[in-house]
Design a protein around this motif. Sequence first.
Motif, PDB file in Angstrom:
ATOM      1  N   LEU A 239      23.397  13.079 -41.457  1.00 28.40           N
ATOM      2  CA  LEU A 239      23.276  11.665 -41.100  1.00 28.40           C
ATOM      3  C   LEU A 239      24.516  11.168 -40.369  1.00 28.40           C
ATOM      4  N   GLU A 240      25.681  11.604 -40.785  1.00 35.33           N
ATOM      5  CA  GLU A 240      26.911  11.210 -40.095  1.00 35.33           C
ATOM      6  C   GLU A 240      26.921  11.736 -38.666  1.00 35.33           C
ATOM      7  N   MET A 241      26.403  12.946 -38.473  1.00 37.09           N
ATOM      8  CA  MET A 241      26.300  13.504 -37.120  1.00 37.09           C
ATOM      9  C   MET A 241      25.352  12.673 -36.265  1.00 37.09           C
ATOM     10  N   LEU A 242      24.198  12.297 -36.831  1.00 39.39           N
ATOM     11  CA  LEU A 242      23.241  11.485 -36.079  1.00 39.39           C
ATOM     12  C   LEU A 242      23.802  10.100 -35.773  1.00 39.39           C
ATOM     13  N   ALA A 243      24.534   9.514 -36.709  1.00 38.89           N
ATOM     14  CA  ALA A 243      25.157   8.216 -36.473  1.00 38.89           C
ATOM     15  C   ALA A 243      26.166   8.300 -35.340  1.00 38.89           C
TER      16      ALA A 243
END
Length: 525
Positions: free
Chosen positions: A56-60
């Motif tokens: 999720l941090e990568m997608l954000a």
Amino acid sequence: MGIYLNPGNKGFWESIRSKIYVDKTGLIAYTNEYLNTREKYICVSRPRRFGKSMTLEMLAAYYGCGCVSGELFKGFKIENHASFREHLNQYDVIFLNMQRFLSRAKNQEVTEYLEQAVIPEIRKVYGEFFPEDETNLSAVLEYIYAATGRQFIFLIDEWDFIMREKQEAEDAQKRYLDFLRDLLKDQPYVALAYMTGILPVKKYGSHSALNMFTEYSMTNQYVFEEYTGFTEEEVRSLCQQYQMDFAKTSSWYDGYSFRKFKHIYNPRSVVAAMRHQDLSSFWTSTETYDALKIYMDMDFDGLRSDIVHMLGGGRIGVNTLGFQNDMHNFRTKDDVLTLLIHLGYLAYDSDAEEAYIPNKEIIREFENAMSVGGWQEVMNVLKASQKLLDDTLAGNEKSVAEGLDRAHTEIASILTYNDENSLGCAIGLAYYSARKDYKLIREFPTGYGFADVVFLPLPRVGKPAMIVELKYGKSAHEAIEQIKDRHYARTLEGYSGEILLVGVNYDKDKKNKPHSCLIEKIEMH
């Protein structure tokens, strides 16, 4: 940059600066493909510490506007994909960690607290487009979309936390699911919704409040298989880089299998093993084994027998379709086994529809759970296993037969069958201590059938391989002859050295004819 609206790229920045980072940016190519399609609703469930929050941090970092992330992705797989530049930092991202909202809401309704926290942030950017007194998040986003055409990407972490923490609060769960449905379903402001948790989407009867989501779970990850954990290729590369033995690392952390990627490793444990230069129980050390014991001790007919069978190296057929995707409503043993699959304590072969214990790390967790009571018969067998292995390596046939007889007797009261299956299970347990130096394979394929149990020594342990053939109501001599006649030893590809052929027979008339055993040695060049 905000807390919930466009939280920035610091999380991904920290990941790629870490000593060990395995490139999983290829996942973005799939989410780009699903943007603004009927497939834009994605629910990915995996066990704890399998990299969900990092994803999720990568997608954000990739999608979120208000930050410049191109340099962070430089040199990674996604950089060369045709869609990379098109969507880079082009969307408003709403990042919701449901665990934090639930823990902070205290006596307040979690969704009410969420809206009170998120809407003020959105007002700072888009306040001119919705009424000042609007307190409904869905309505706020509808106003914004109607006025600007602006779409949002929703990243929801620990989506199922309320299902796990408030297992019996079904009314609260339904209100929460209704909130998510109203927020996301058929809303034109949603460009993508990517949820992660341990459990798939909660069901009520045969329906789901969030039936627009495609589920990618531990029973089938579909296109996200290689992003579920580390692949065999990735772990080989890490072992080479950190000078760790790949075969031993595999025995500890491999075992999760899907249709295309047959070897998926626990990522948290592999990283810890490389960093600490030690093979140990890293993943399971993050949670008490009491959680596992609760499910192991559930009173469903056949459950204990199935667990013993898997501890002995076997596999158990499981119907995963009836599971309600919660941690409270269990109707059959299959529901319990399916939950253990989602929690990561069991692996699942979707083609064969079978569950099994994946690796040494998880076996240790089962052992810990059994050691605190209720499984004394099994613990007796495990404690005697080192002597049995020593007797086998020494060729002491009489002691081996007696040891196997005791092991079979100990667990006979748990098993629901009494045949070669039962004997194979008993032998897998009886040689439990061998797993520190051997890879155990039940029903090893040979091209001429299946050898019942094979023990392949791990590299540089200096011990012989063992082929164990079981007979029920025949003779140990017939077992040895079958190993020879079907040339089982030839199938141990890449192995050279001493092999012990162990023939075991269990007679129906156990009182007068206990277990018998023959052991022969051969050399494989």
